[in-house]
Design a protein around this motif. Structure first.
Motif, PDB file in Angstrom:
ATOM      1  N   THR A 171       4.951 -29.374  13.938  1.00 27.12           N
ATOM      2  CA  THR A 171       6.000 -30.396  13.970  1.00 27.12           C
ATOM      3  C   THR A 171       7.335 -29.906  13.414  1.00 27.12           C
ATOM      4  O   THR A 171       8.376 -30.513  13.642  1.00 27.12           O
ATOM      5  CB  THR A 171       5.526 -31.635  13.158  1.00 27.12           C
ATOM      6  N   ARG A 172       7.292 -28.786  12.696  1.00 28.77           N
ATOM      7  CA  ARG A 172       8.479 -28.256  12.009  1.00 28.77           C
ATOM      8  C   ARG A 172       9.722 -28.205  12.907  1.00 28.77           C
ATOM      9  O   ARG A 172      10.793 -28.660  12.523  1.00 28.77           O
ATOM     10  CB  ARG A 172       8.147 -26.848  11.502  1.00 28.77           C
ATOM     11  N   GLU A 173       9.568 -27.651  14.111  1.00 29.93           N
ATOM     12  CA  GLU A 173      10.729 -27.482  14.988  1.00 29.93           C
ATOM     13  C   GLU A 173      11.337 -28.824  15.385  1.00 29.93           C
ATOM     14  O   GLU A 173      12.554 -28.965  15.427  1.00 29.93           O
ATOM     15  CB  GLU A 173      10.367 -26.678  16.236  1.00 29.93           C
ATOM     16  N   SER A 174      10.482 -29.812  15.671  1.00 31.53           N
ATOM     17  CA  SER A 174      11.045 -31.107  16.066  1.00 31.53           C
ATOM     18  C   SER A 174      11.683 -31.804  14.865  1.00 31.53           C
ATOM     19  O   SER A 174      12.662 -32.537  15.032  1.00 31.53           O
ATOM     20  CB  SER A 174       9.989 -31.991  16.751  1.00 31.53           C
ATOM     21  N   GLU A 194      15.492 -33.065  14.990  1.00 35.99           N
ATOM     22  CA  GLU A 194      15.843 -34.464  14.745  1.00 35.99           C
ATOM     23  C   GLU A 194      16.669 -34.646  13.473  1.00 35.99           C
ATOM     24  O   GLU A 194      17.238 -35.710  13.252  1.00 35.99           O
ATOM     25  CB  GLU A 194      14.568 -35.314  14.688  1.00 35.99           C
ATOM     26  N   ASN A 195      16.688 -33.639  12.616  1.00 40.93           N
ATOM     27  CA  ASN A 195      17.445 -33.729  11.364  1.00 40.93           C
ATOM     28  C   ASN A 195      18.324 -32.490  11.208  1.00 40.93           C
ATOM     29  O   ASN A 195      18.037 -31.616  10.390  1.00 40.93           O
ATOM     30  CB  ASN A 195      16.484 -33.828  10.174  1.00 40.93           C
ATOM     31  N   PRO A 196      19.396 -32.401  12.029  1.00 39.29           N
ATOM     32  CA  PRO A 196      20.229 -31.189  11.997  1.00 39.29           C
ATOM     33  C   PRO A 196      20.705 -30.893  10.580  1.00 39.29           C
ATOM     34  O   PRO A 196      21.077 -31.805   9.847  1.00 39.29           O
ATOM     35  CB  PRO A 196      21.407 -31.544  12.906  1.00 39.29           C
ATOM     36  N   VAL A 244      15.298 -26.161   4.334  1.00 39.13           N
ATOM     37  CA  VAL A 244      13.900 -25.733   4.445  1.00 39.13           C
ATOM     38  C   VAL A 244      13.033 -26.487   3.436  1.00 39.13           C
ATOM     39  O   VAL A 244      11.933 -26.934   3.755  1.00 39.13           O
ATOM     40  CB  VAL A 244      13.781 -24.197   4.235  1.00 39.13           C
ATOM     41  N   THR A 245      13.568 -26.653   2.216  1.00 41.75           N
ATOM     42  CA  THR A 245      12.806 -27.328   1.167  1.00 41.75           C
ATOM     43  C   THR A 245      12.582 -28.802   1.466  1.00 41.75           C
ATOM     44  O   THR A 245      11.644 -29.412   0.950  1.00 41.75           O
ATOM     45  CB  THR A 245      13.552 -27.224  -0.190  1.00 41.75           C
ATOM     46  N   GLU A 246      13.437 -29.378   2.317  1.00 37.56           N
ATOM     47  CA  GLU A 246      13.317 -30.804   2.621  1.00 37.56           C
ATOM     48  C   GLU A 246      12.388 -31.068   3.807  1.00 37.56           C
ATOM     49  O   GLU A 246      11.953 -32.193   4.014  1.00 37.56           O
ATOM     50  CB  GLU A 246      14.698 -31.402   2.901  1.00 37.56           C
ATOM     51  N   ILE A 247      12.074 -30.011   4.574  1.00 37.98           N
ATOM     52  CA  ILE A 247      11.239 -30.187   5.758  1.00 37.98           C
ATOM     53  C   ILE A 247       9.844 -30.674   5.365  1.00 37.98           C
ATOM     54  O   ILE A 247       9.319 -31.623   5.943  1.00 37.98           O
ATOM     55  CB  ILE A 247      11.177 -28.891   6.591  1.00 37.98           C
ATOM     56  N   GLY A 261       5.954 -34.801   4.862  1.00 41.89           N
ATOM     57  CA  GLY A 261       4.987 -35.568   4.074  1.00 41.89           C
ATOM     58  C   GLY A 261       5.102 -37.063   4.334  1.00 41.89           C
ATOM     59  O   GLY A 261       4.096 -37.763   4.459  1.00 41.89           O
ATOM     60  N   GLU A 262       6.342 -37.538   4.443  1.00 42.44           N
ATOM     61  CA  GLU A 262       6.572 -38.954   4.728  1.00 42.44           C
ATOM     62  C   GLU A 262       6.068 -39.308   6.126  1.00 42.44           C
ATOM     63  O   GLU A 262       5.423 -40.337   6.334  1.00 42.44           O
ATOM     64  CB  GLU A 262       8.069 -39.281   4.610  1.00 42.44           C
ATOM     65  N   MET A 263       6.368 -38.429   7.110  1.00 42.81           N
ATOM     66  CA  MET A 263       5.935 -38.662   8.487  1.00 42.81           C
ATOM     67  C   MET A 263       4.408 -38.624   8.587  1.00 42.81           C
ATOM     68  O   MET A 263       3.792 -39.407   9.302  1.00 42.81           O
ATOM     69  CB  MET A 263       6.551 -37.603   9.410  1.00 42.81           C
ATOM     70  N   TRP A 264       3.798 -37.691   7.849  1.00 44.81           N
ATOM     71  CA  TRP A 264       2.340 -37.530   7.870  1.00 44.81           C
ATOM     72  C   TRP A 264       1.660 -38.797   7.340  1.00 44.81           C
ATOM     73  O   TRP A 264       0.661 -39.249   7.878  1.00 44.81           O
ATOM     74  CB  TRP A 264       1.967 -36.313   7.023  1.00 44.81           C
TER      75      TRP A 264
END
Length: 73
Positions: free
Chosen positions: A18-21, A25-27, A31-34, A39-42
């Motif tokens: 999911t990292r790339e999407s 979606e969050n230009p 990296v630390t926020e991904i 985690g929130e999406m999961w």
């Protein structure tokens, strides 16, 4: 012989997929926020079975490899 690679968690397998999407979606996301965003999406994700199955298979692989693993003396 190298020690077998540890089993990957369902979350990490999903995050790798999911990292790339997340980046798209969050230009400009750091990296630390991904992982935090992931985690929130999961938590919100209703059906985790695909990744839980993959994680269970990876755990089995790890156990099988550990059973055959002989540390070098």
């Amino acid at each position: 012989s190298h020690m077998p690679k540890r089993a990957t968690t369902a979350f990490m397998l999903w995050l790798n997929d999911t990292r790339e999407s997340i980046k798209r979606e969050n230009p400009g996301i750091k990296v630390t926020e991904i992982a935090k965003k992931g985690g929130e999406m999961w938590k919100e994700l209703k059906d985790k079975s695909k990744w839980e199955d993959a994680a269970a298979k990876d755990k089995q692989r790890y156990h099988d490899e550990m059973r055959n693993y002989k540390p070098e003396a």
